[in-house]
Motif scaffolding. Sequence first.
Motif, PDB file in Angstrom:
ATOM      1  N   LEU A  63       1.678  68.282  68.961  1.00 41.00           N
ATOM      2  CA  LEU A  63       1.546  67.921  67.551  1.00 41.00           C
ATOM      3  C   LEU A  63       0.882  66.560  67.381  1.00 41.00           C
ATOM      4  CD1 LEU A  63       5.020  69.128  66.214  1.00 41.00           C
ATOM      5  CD2 LEU A  63       2.844  70.360  66.199  1.00 41.00           C
ATOM      6  N   TRP A  64       1.497  65.508  68.010  1.00 40.14           N
ATOM      7  CA  TRP A  64       0.971  64.163  67.756  1.00 40.14           C
ATOM      8  C   TRP A  64      -0.352  63.874  68.467  1.00 40.14           C
ATOM      9  CZ3 TRP A  64       0.639  61.504  72.268  1.00 40.14           C
ATOM     10  CH2 TRP A  64       1.606  61.714  73.266  1.00 40.14           C
ATOM     11  N   SER A  65      -0.737  64.740  69.414  1.00 37.24           N
ATOM     12  CA  SER A  65      -2.032  64.553  70.077  1.00 37.24           C
ATOM     13  C   SER A  65      -3.146  65.331  69.374  1.00 37.24           C
ATOM     14  CB  SER A  65      -1.948  64.998  71.543  1.00 37.24           C
ATOM     15  OG  SER A  65      -1.679  66.394  71.639  1.00 37.24           O
ATOM     16  N   PRO A 109      15.215  65.527  63.545  1.00 36.82           N
ATOM     17  CA  PRO A 109      14.086  64.609  63.714  1.00 36.82           C
ATOM     18  C   PRO A 109      12.819  65.172  63.088  1.00 36.82           C
ATOM     19  CG  PRO A 109      15.224  65.035  65.800  1.00 36.82           C
ATOM     20  CD  PRO A 109      15.679  66.063  64.819  1.00 36.82           C
ATOM     21  N   GLY A 110      11.951  64.268  62.668  1.00 32.17           N
ATOM     22  CA  GLY A 110      10.619  64.663  62.240  1.00 32.17           C
ATOM     23  C   GLY A 110       9.687  64.575  63.435  1.00 32.17           C
ATOM     24  N   LEU A 111       8.497  64.064  63.221  1.00 28.60           N
ATOM     25  CA  LEU A 111       7.522  63.939  64.299  1.00 28.60           C
ATOM     26  C   LEU A 111       7.863  62.708  65.140  1.00 28.60           C
ATOM     27  CD1 LEU A 111       4.995  65.008  65.639  1.00 28.60           C
ATOM     28  CD2 LEU A 111       3.627  63.654  64.037  1.00 28.60           C
ATOM     29  N   MET A 169      21.508  65.274  59.004  1.00 26.79           N
ATOM     30  CA  MET A 169      20.791  64.032  58.727  1.00 26.79           C
ATOM     31  C   MET A 169      19.358  64.087  59.224  1.00 26.79           C
ATOM     32  SD  MET A 169      23.634  61.128  59.583  1.00 26.79           S
ATOM     33  CE  MET A 169      25.167  61.045  58.624  1.00 26.79           C
ATOM     34  N   THR A 170      18.433  63.716  58.354  1.00 32.13           N
ATOM     35  CA  THR A 170      17.035  63.683  58.750  1.00 32.13           C
ATOM     36  C   THR A 170      16.643  62.278  59.215  1.00 32.13           C
ATOM     37  OG1 THR A 170      16.339  63.185  56.475  1.00 32.13           O
ATOM     38  CG2 THR A 170      16.377  65.504  57.137  1.00 32.13           C
ATOM     39  N   ALA A 171      15.746  62.244  60.171  1.00 30.73           N
ATOM     40  CA  ALA A 171      15.114  61.000  60.613  1.00 30.73           C
ATOM     41  C   ALA A 171      13.649  61.365  60.802  1.00 30.73           C
ATOM     42  CB  ALA A 171      15.734  60.490  61.902  1.00 30.73           C
ATOM     43  N   ASP A 172      12.918  61.355  59.674  1.00 34.14           N
ATOM     44  CA  ASP A 172      11.589  61.968  59.658  1.00 34.14           C
ATOM     45  C   ASP A 172      10.540  61.148  58.929  1.00 34.14           C
ATOM     46  OD1 ASP A 172      12.432  62.219  57.067  1.00 34.14           O
ATOM     47  OD2 ASP A 172      12.183  64.404  56.942  1.00 34.14           O
ATOM     48  N   GLY A 173      10.835  59.870  58.691  1.00 35.05           N
ATOM     49  CA  GLY A 173       9.856  59.023  57.999  1.00 35.05           C
ATOM     50  C   GLY A 173       9.627  59.412  56.560  1.00 35.05           C
ATOM     51  N   GLN A 203       1.866  63.090  54.511  1.00 30.91           N
ATOM     52  CA  GLN A 203       3.138  63.525  53.930  1.00 30.91           C
ATOM     53  C   GLN A 203       4.254  62.495  54.097  1.00 30.91           C
ATOM     54  OE1 GLN A 203       2.673  66.534  52.413  1.00 30.91           O
ATOM     55  NE2 GLN A 203       0.630  66.416  53.323  1.00 30.91           N
ATOM     56  N   LEU A 204       4.039  61.526  54.960  1.00 35.64           N
ATOM     57  CA  LEU A 204       5.114  60.597  55.324  1.00 35.64           C
ATOM     58  C   LEU A 204       5.185  59.396  54.387  1.00 35.64           C
ATOM     59  CD1 LEU A 204       4.721  60.517  59.222  1.00 35.64           C
ATOM     60  CD2 LEU A 204       6.388  61.817  57.875  1.00 35.64           C
ATOM     61  N   ALA A 205       6.411  58.999  54.057  1.00 35.44           N
ATOM     62  CA  ALA A 205       6.608  57.744  53.329  1.00 35.44           C
ATOM     63  C   ALA A 205       6.433  56.563  54.274  1.00 35.44           C
ATOM     64  CB  ALA A 205       8.003  57.725  52.704  1.00 35.44           C
ATOM     65  N   ILE A 206       6.935  56.725  55.505  1.00 30.08           N
ATOM     66  CA  ILE A 206       6.726  55.738  56.564  1.00 30.08           C
ATOM     67  C   ILE A 206       5.615  56.295  57.442  1.00 30.08           C
ATOM     68  CG2 ILE A 206       7.774  54.516  58.511  1.00 30.08           C
ATOM     69  CD1 ILE A 206      10.490  54.929  57.135  1.00 30.08           C
ATOM     70  N   LYS A 207       4.438  55.751  57.317  1.00 31.12           N
ATOM     71  CA  LYS A 207       3.255  56.400  57.874  1.00 31.12           C
ATOM     72  C   LYS A 207       3.012  56.079  59.346  1.00 31.12           C
ATOM     73  CE  LYS A 207       1.130  57.005  53.381  1.00 31.12           C
ATOM     74  NZ  LYS A 207       1.587  58.401  53.342  1.00 31.12           N
ATOM     75  N   ARG A 208       3.895  56.606  60.142  1.00 32.73           N
ATOM     76  CA  ARG A 208       3.752  56.489  61.596  1.00 32.73           C
ATOM     77  C   ARG A 208       4.623  57.548  62.262  1.00 32.73           C
ATOM     78  NH1 ARG A 208       8.397  54.387  63.631  1.00 32.73           N
ATOM     79  NH2 ARG A 208       9.658  53.030  62.288  1.00 32.73           N
ATOM     80  N   VAL A 209       4.378  57.748  63.546  1.00 31.23           N
ATOM     81  CA  VAL A 209       5.216  58.641  64.349  1.00 31.23           C
ATOM     82  C   VAL A 209       6.507  57.899  64.711  1.00 31.23           C
ATOM     83  CG1 VAL A 209       5.335  59.959  66.503  1.00 31.23           C
ATOM     84  CG2 VAL A 209       3.175  59.779  65.261  1.00 31.23           C
ATOM     85  N   GLY A 210       7.610  58.607  64.730  1.00 31.26           N
ATOM     86  CA  GLY A 210       8.881  57.988  65.085  1.00 31.26           C
ATOM     87  C   GLY A 210       9.072  57.875  66.586  1.00 31.26           C
ATOM     88  N   SER A 211      10.103  57.138  66.987  1.00 29.80           N
ATOM     89  CA  SER A 211      10.401  56.944  68.408  1.00 29.80           C
ATOM     90  C   SER A 211      11.734  57.588  68.775  1.00 29.80           C
ATOM     91  CB  SER A 211      10.454  55.451  68.742  1.00 29.80           C
ATOM     92  OG  SER A 211      11.620  54.856  68.171  1.00 29.80           O
ATOM     93  N   SER A 212      11.896  57.872  70.045  1.00 33.03           N
ATOM     94  CA  SER A 212      13.155  58.440  70.542  1.00 33.03           C
ATOM     95  C   SER A 212      14.322  57.509  70.258  1.00 33.03           C
ATOM     96  CB  SER A 212      13.054  58.696  72.050  1.00 33.03           C
ATOM     97  OG  SER A 212      12.073  59.668  72.335  1.00 33.03           O
TER      98      SER A 212
END
Length: 255
Positions: free
Chosen positions: A202-204, A191-193, A247-251, A215-224
């Motif tokens: 980190l996200w706070s 996972p990414g952020l 496998m990455t899931a990091d936006g 740095q993100l292509a998908i410019k948001r924080v991911g969800s569980s």
Amino acid sequence: MDLSKVFSLDGKVALITGASKGIGLAIAEFFAAAGAKVVLSSRKQEDLDEQANRLKSKGYEAIGIACNVGNIGELQGLVDKSVETYGQLDILVNNAGTNPIFGPIHETTLEAFDKIMAVNVKAPFELSRLCFPHLRKSSSASVINISSIGGLSPEPGLGVYSISKAALISMTKVYAKEWGDSKIRVNAICPGLIKTKFSEALWSNEKIMDYMLKQLAIKRVGSSEEIAALALFLASPGSSYTTGAVMTADGGFTI
């Protein structure tokens, strides 16, 4: 074409560590919704009972078994109770993790190093080993290790955590290669952020968030839930020819 069984976990039993909240809990709920009987594990029985009862209220099959994976002596009991309850074990998710420090690696104490390695590396190693006799009896066994993008490239301030997650990736590949003949698939998710309590430091943090979003292509924080969906794929027949994958899931952070 009937795809109803491609992502079905009917008749399967899944053990998930670190499952009272965050990514682990989301995985447990996805697996239960797909038909699996789920064993939720973390340190506090009260939290586990609350979440297991919540899943049961939705018509799912779930039980909570307390275990501190950092205490290696507790792991055998976790496996034994899981099998005693449901009679089998088909899926293991090594999700429990820890990172008690944030800062330069040269300021990391040996005590903190040992704690991180005990939970993030030693516990998945031993729990996987203890589950092996049961997993090899399954017709479609799957082990999923929750690593991190830090295991692919060190993250600032998370030096030893990154080391531990790199070790978990390597361990995933070793188990995948050695357990293929036993028809046990072993894969890792990085996972990414993700917006969980674990990553709140980190996200706070506005400065870190500004850096990450650039740095993100998908410019948001991911969800569980987005990690849980990938875990469901790796646990299900849909990934029957997938093992040793990282496998990455990091936006898009690691692009």
